[in-house]
Design a protein around this motif. Structure first.
Motif, PDB file in Angstrom:
ATOM      1  N   ILE A  73     140.408 126.053 -14.747  1.00  0.00           N
ATOM      2  CA  ILE A  73     139.208 126.072 -15.715  1.00  0.00           C
ATOM      3  C   ILE A  73     139.380 126.134 -17.247  1.00  0.00           C
ATOM      4  CG2 ILE A  73     137.360 128.143 -17.071  1.00  0.00           C
ATOM      5  CD1 ILE A  73     136.981 126.735 -13.418  1.00  0.00           C
ATOM      6  N   VAL A  74     140.121 125.791 -18.084  1.00  0.00           N
ATOM      7  CA  VAL A  74     140.364 125.203 -19.493  1.00  0.00           C
ATOM      8  C   VAL A  74     139.164 125.921 -20.264  1.00  0.00           C
ATOM      9  CG1 VAL A  74     141.959 124.148 -20.989  1.00  0.00           C
ATOM     10  CG2 VAL A  74     141.900 123.722 -18.255  1.00  0.00           C
ATOM     11  N   ASN A  75     139.598 126.780 -20.835  1.00  0.00           N
ATOM     12  CA  ASN A  75     138.362 127.268 -21.839  1.00  0.00           C
ATOM     13  C   ASN A  75     139.064 126.385 -23.322  1.00  0.00           C
ATOM     14  OD1 ASN A  75     136.090 128.103 -23.779  1.00  0.00           O
ATOM     15  ND2 ASN A  75     137.070 130.267 -23.888  1.00  0.00           N
ATOM     16  N   ASP A  76     138.031 125.967 -24.201  1.00  0.00           N
ATOM     17  CA  ASP A  76     138.513 125.706 -25.660  1.00  0.00           C
ATOM     18  C   ASP A  76     138.113 126.217 -26.857  1.00  0.00           C
ATOM     19  OD1 ASP A  76     139.277 123.746 -27.542  1.00  0.00           O
ATOM     20  OD2 ASP A  76     138.627 121.624 -27.284  1.00  0.00           O
ATOM     21  N   ASN A  77     138.669 127.240 -27.317  1.00  0.00           N
ATOM     22  CA  ASN A  77     138.144 127.820 -28.087  1.00  0.00           C
ATOM     23  C   ASN A  77     139.046 127.990 -29.550  1.00  0.00           C
ATOM     24  OD1 ASN A  77     136.829 130.615 -28.484  1.00  0.00           O
ATOM     25  ND2 ASN A  77     138.802 131.410 -27.644  1.00  0.00           N
ATOM     26  N   PRO A  78     138.681 126.796 -30.213  1.00  0.00           N
ATOM     27  CA  PRO A  78     138.869 126.620 -31.603  1.00  0.00           C
ATOM     28  C   PRO A  78     138.043 127.035 -32.362  1.00  0.00           C
ATOM     29  CG  PRO A  78     138.240 124.186 -31.017  1.00  0.00           C
ATOM     30  CD  PRO A  78     137.817 125.740 -30.247  1.00  0.00           C
ATOM     31  N   TYR A  79     136.306 127.159 -32.611  1.00  0.00           N
ATOM     32  CA  TYR A  79     135.396 128.283 -33.341  1.00  0.00           C
ATOM     33  C   TYR A  79     135.072 129.954 -32.819  1.00  0.00           C
ATOM     34  CZ  TYR A  79     135.168 122.917 -33.186  1.00  0.00           C
ATOM     35  OH  TYR A  79     134.421 121.409 -33.506  1.00  0.00           O
ATOM     36  N   SER A  80     136.055 130.654 -32.343  1.00  0.00           N
ATOM     37  CA  SER A  80     135.436 131.888 -32.365  1.00  0.00           C
ATOM     38  C   SER A  80     135.127 132.470 -33.573  1.00  0.00           C
ATOM     39  CB  SER A  80     136.689 132.742 -31.429  1.00  0.00           C
ATOM     40  OG  SER A  80     137.164 132.347 -30.590  1.00  0.00           O
ATOM     41  N   PHE A  81     136.118 132.167 -34.570  1.00  0.00           N
ATOM     42  CA  PHE A  81     136.001 132.966 -35.725  1.00  0.00           C
ATOM     43  C   PHE A  81     134.878 132.941 -36.478  1.00  0.00           C
ATOM     44  CE2 PHE A  81     139.903 134.080 -33.891  1.00  0.00           C
ATOM     45  CZ  PHE A  81     139.942 135.146 -33.711  1.00  0.00           C
ATOM     46  N   ILE A  82     134.585 131.600 -36.831  1.00  0.00           N
ATOM     47  CA  ILE A  82     133.620 131.084 -37.499  1.00  0.00           C
ATOM     48  C   ILE A  82     131.612 131.376 -37.524  1.00  0.00           C
ATOM     49  CG2 ILE A  82     132.666 128.952 -38.621  1.00  0.00           C
ATOM     50  CD1 ILE A  82     135.718 129.408 -38.992  1.00  0.00           C
ATOM     51  N   LEU A  83     131.625 132.235 -38.874  1.00  0.00           N
ATOM     52  CA  LEU A  83     130.281 132.660 -38.076  1.00  0.00           C
ATOM     53  C   LEU A  83     130.053 133.372 -36.960  1.00  0.00           C
ATOM     54  CD1 LEU A  83     128.010 129.960 -39.961  1.00  0.00           C
ATOM     55  CD2 LEU A  83     129.144 132.024 -41.166  1.00  0.00           C
ATOM     56  N   ASN A  84     130.529 134.318 -36.457  1.00  0.00           N
ATOM     57  CA  ASN A  84     131.393 134.670 -35.203  1.00  0.00           C
ATOM     58  C   ASN A  84     131.573 136.490 -35.700  1.00  0.00           C
ATOM     59  OD1 ASN A  84     130.643 135.449 -32.464  1.00  0.00           O
ATOM     60  ND2 ASN A  84     132.350 134.235 -31.553  1.00  0.00           N
ATOM     61  N   ASP A  85     130.769 136.948 -35.157  1.00  0.00           N
ATOM     62  CA  ASP A  85     131.345 138.903 -35.408  1.00  0.00           C
ATOM     63  C   ASP A  85     131.788 139.428 -34.407  1.00  0.00           C
ATOM     64  OD1 ASP A  85     129.376 139.066 -37.739  1.00  0.00           O
ATOM     65  OD2 ASP A  85     127.409 139.686 -36.854  1.00  0.00           O
ATOM     66  N   LYS A  86     131.480 138.291 -33.392  1.00  0.00           N
ATOM     67  CA  LYS A  86     131.697 138.888 -31.631  1.00  0.00           C
ATOM     68  C   LYS A  86     133.271 138.077 -30.996  1.00  0.00           C
ATOM     69  CE  LYS A  86     128.465 142.418 -30.893  1.00  0.00           C
ATOM     70  NZ  LYS A  86     127.393 142.585 -29.565  1.00  0.00           N
ATOM     71  N   PRO A  87     134.752 137.496 -31.470  1.00  0.00           N
ATOM     72  CA  PRO A  87     135.413 136.459 -31.435  1.00  0.00           C
ATOM     73  C   PRO A  87     135.796 136.914 -30.144  1.00  0.00           C
ATOM     74  CG  PRO A  87     135.970 137.171 -33.684  1.00  0.00           C
ATOM     75  CD  PRO A  87     134.806 138.291 -33.059  1.00  0.00           C
ATOM     76  N   ASN A  88     135.620 136.243 -28.944  1.00  0.00           N
ATOM     77  CA  ASN A  88     136.506 136.518 -27.450  1.00  0.00           C
ATOM     78  C   ASN A  88     137.470 134.861 -27.102  1.00  0.00           C
ATOM     79  OD1 ASN A  88     135.654 137.257 -25.213  1.00  0.00           O
ATOM     80  ND2 ASN A  88     133.867 137.954 -25.132  1.00  0.00           N
ATOM     81  N   SER A  89     137.890 136.099 -26.004  1.00  0.00           N
ATOM     82  CA  SER A  89     138.960 134.967 -24.982  1.00  0.00           C
ATOM     83  C   SER A  89     138.790 134.984 -23.566  1.00  0.00           C
ATOM     84  CB  SER A  89     140.053 135.263 -25.281  1.00  0.00           C
ATOM     85  OG  SER A  89     141.023 134.417 -24.983  1.00  0.00           O
ATOM     86  N   ILE A  90     138.249 133.770 -22.694  1.00  0.00           N
ATOM     87  CA  ILE A  90     138.508 134.275 -21.557  1.00  0.00           C
ATOM     88  C   ILE A  90     139.362 134.654 -20.743  1.00  0.00           C
ATOM     89  CG2 ILE A  90     140.008 131.448 -21.170  1.00  0.00           C
ATOM     90  CD1 ILE A  90     137.333 131.743 -19.087  1.00  0.00           C
ATOM     91  N   MET A  91     140.280 134.886 -21.631  1.00  0.00           N
ATOM     92  CA  MET A  91     141.859 135.346 -21.617  1.00  0.00           C
ATOM     93  C   MET A  91     141.682 137.401 -20.723  1.00  0.00           C
ATOM     94  SD  MET A  91     143.249 133.118 -20.875  1.00  0.00           S
ATOM     95  CE  MET A  91     144.943 133.668 -19.691  1.00  0.00           C
ATOM     96  N   ARG A  92     140.846 137.718 -21.202  1.00  0.00           N
ATOM     97  CA  ARG A  92     140.379 138.972 -21.865  1.00  0.00           C
ATOM     98  C   ARG A  92     139.692 139.616 -20.247  1.00  0.00           C
ATOM     99  NH1 ARG A  92     136.185 140.794 -25.798  1.00  0.00           N
ATOM    100  NH2 ARG A  92     136.389 142.699 -25.029  1.00  0.00           N
ATOM    101  N   TYR A  93     139.323 138.735 -19.439  1.00  0.00           N
ATOM    102  CA  TYR A  93     138.585 138.217 -17.856  1.00  0.00           C
ATOM    103  C   TYR A  93     139.345 138.881 -17.203  1.00  0.00           C
ATOM    104  CZ  TYR A  93     134.343 138.284 -21.325  1.00  0.00           C
ATOM    105  OH  TYR A  93     133.628 138.952 -22.146  1.00  0.00           O
ATOM    106  N   ARG A  94     139.148 139.795 -15.915  1.00  0.00           N
ATOM    107  CA  ARG A  94     139.712 139.801 -14.667  1.00  0.00           C
ATOM    108  C   ARG A  94     140.016 139.248 -13.872  1.00  0.00           C
ATOM    109  NH1 ARG A  94     137.897 144.183 -10.112  1.00  0.00           N
ATOM    110  NH2 ARG A  94     139.825 144.306  -8.841  1.00  0.00           N
ATOM    111  N   ASP A  95     141.405 138.508 -13.745  1.00  0.00           N
ATOM    112  CA  ASP A  95     141.761 137.400 -12.728  1.00  0.00           C
ATOM    113  C   ASP A  95     141.831 136.089 -13.409  1.00  0.00           C
ATOM    114  OD1 ASP A  95     141.981 139.261 -10.344  1.00  0.00           O
ATOM    115  OD2 ASP A  95     139.727 138.685  -9.768  1.00  0.00           O
ATOM    116  N   ALA A  96     141.585 136.154 -14.980  1.00  0.00           N
ATOM    117  CA  ALA A  96     141.254 134.813 -15.657  1.00  0.00           C
ATOM    118  C   ALA A  96     142.803 134.177 -15.887  1.00  0.00           C
ATOM    119  CB  ALA A  96     141.091 135.296 -17.438  1.00  0.00           C
ATOM    120  N   LYS A  97     143.862 135.433 -15.734  1.00  0.00           N
ATOM    121  CA  LYS A  97     145.354 134.422 -15.974  1.00  0.00           C
ATOM    122  C   LYS A  97     146.166 133.459 -14.087  1.00  0.00           C
ATOM    123  CE  LYS A  97     147.756 136.969 -18.936  1.00  0.00           C
ATOM    124  NZ  LYS A  97     148.848 137.547 -19.218  1.00  0.00           N
ATOM    125  N   ASP A  98     145.181 133.877 -13.140  1.00  0.00           N
ATOM    126  CA  ASP A  98     145.265 132.999 -11.752  1.00  0.00           C
ATOM    127  C   ASP A  98     144.621 131.881 -11.699  1.00  0.00           C
ATOM    128  OD1 ASP A  98     146.536 135.741 -10.904  1.00  0.00           O
ATOM    129  OD2 ASP A  98     143.988 136.232 -10.106  1.00  0.00           O
TER     130      ASP A  98
END
Length: 380
Positions: A202-227
């Motif tokens: 699973i590859v998340n392309d995440n360049p827009y997290s900080f534009i007009l977004n109050d809650k920047p997020n990353s898939i890498m925060r979630y359990r087992d994501a690095k697997d």
């Protein structure tokens, strides 16, 4: 006669590459074109980043070949950025790879993991490069539907009914481009479990997290994501550094190292001064993001007025540097945008550029000064 490779028969020239030629021709004929089609930031990068770039030119090693993995301090700055803004803990030494823009990462990841005939799950609508790169590598794009009534998230029931035996990669992109939809916590849990269940990267392309977004997020925060996950990110939108070509790939060592094996045979490392400037950008305080978004908020309010003037509707909860707008019923996207270009000298993007599910939509960019957007409104 020398023929081009057969793989080029499967892809066309990038839409914006072709369309901007037409726009440039119209400008050369004296047409006062306003470009709201391209997401190329027109604001200044952080001052300290520009100054560091300038000052670094006098460093003894500034003009030498650079490491394929980037400066250690850049990797550490990326890891610190992820820790501060996403609460994701990464090793700068083993889990971070700087890139010359995240677009090259799409190619390098694909080259590292795809064999001829493999399949790739690609969002519809979504960034056209995912499908183009897949075709160039003689793998098979498998489009999965994103629809407004599901908040532009995939239907995992429908995905489970597919033949997934040769699927190697699934591209996701949240906050989503072009729609601006944000993914839920439940979605990230589901997609990680889906990847683990079927051995899909699973590859998340995440360049827009900080534009007009109050809650920047990353898939890498979630359990087992690095697997099973990798994430691409970029300084292009967040820090107005699109032309600098600074991106990053994060994930576990085995995945990142596989991509490095491709990358190290394709380039010779990012320019020293750009890396030093990127380090400064990544240190920006929250004031930077507030200032940036205050500009985009004003621009977005004007683009909403423009969309209304064109009889379009939109989701005012969406994020990112675009406004994804729905056309009135029975109007085709490309016919509409061609008409707007012809009658109002206004370039906006048809939703079909991003896939068949973009039919009936158009996309407005926020990368234009307020007076230009106001001029567009007055023309309409």
């Amino acid at each position: 006669m020398i023929e081009v490779a057969k793989r080029l028969q499967k892809v066309e020239e990038y839409y914006f590459s072709k369309k901007l030629k037409e726009v440039a021709f119209l400008k050369s004929q004296g047409k006062p074109i306003i470009n709201l089609g391209i997401g190329s930031p027109d604001l200044e990068p952080p001052f300290k980043a520009s100054m560091m770039l300038q000052d670094s030119l006098m460093e003894p090693e500034a003009h030498q070949y650079q490491s394929y993995q980037g400066l250690p301090e850049l990797r550490d700055a990326i890891a610190s950025f992820y820790n501060k803004h996403f609460q994701v803990h990464l090793s700068g030494q083993t889990e971070v790879l700087p890139l010359m823009g995240s677009k090259e990462g799409i190619m390098h990841i694909s080259m590292a993991f795809l064999n001829k005939g493999d399949k790739v799950l690609i969002p519809n609508p979504g960034y056209p490069t995912y499908a183009a790169v897949t075709k160039l590598l003689e793998a098979k794009p498998v489009m999965y539907d994103l629809k407004a009534d599901r908040n532009w998230e995939p239907d995992f029931g429908a995905l489970e009914r597919l033949d997934l035996s040769r699927v190697k990669i699934m591209w996701i992109n949240y906050p989503h481009m072009p729609t601006g939809a944000n993914a839920t916590n439940k979605f990230y849990d589901k997609v990680i479990a889906f990847g683990k269940r079927h051995d899909i990267l699973i590859v998340n392309d995440n360049p827009y997290s900080f534009i007009l977004n109050d809650k920047p997020n990353s898939i890498m925060r979630y359990r087992d994501a690095k697997d099973v996950c990798l994430e691409l990110n970029s300084l292009s939108k967040t820090f107005n550094m699109a032309g600098w070509r600074v991106g990053m790939l994060v994930g576990k060592y085995d995945f990142v190292n596989a991509v490095l094996r491709v990358k190290s045979n394709m380039d010779s490392g990012m320019f020293f001064g750009i890396q030093k400037g990127a380090i400064e950008a990544l240190k920006c305080s929250d004031i930077w993001f507030k200032s940036l978004n205050s500009v985009y908020q004003r621009r977005r309010a004007l683009v909403y007025k423009l969309a209304q003037a064109l009889n379009c509707t939109y989701d005012d909860q969406a994020t990112g540097m675009f406004v994804w707008a729905k056309l009135p019923p029975h109007i085709k996207s490309e016919e509409f945008t061609d008409l707007v270009l012809k009658e109002h000298s206004l370039f906006i993007t048809p939703g079909t550029v991003f896939g068949s599910n973009g039919e009936g939509y158009v996309r407005f960019s926020l990368c234009a000064e307020e007076d230009l957007i106001e001029e567009a409104i007055s023309r309409v």
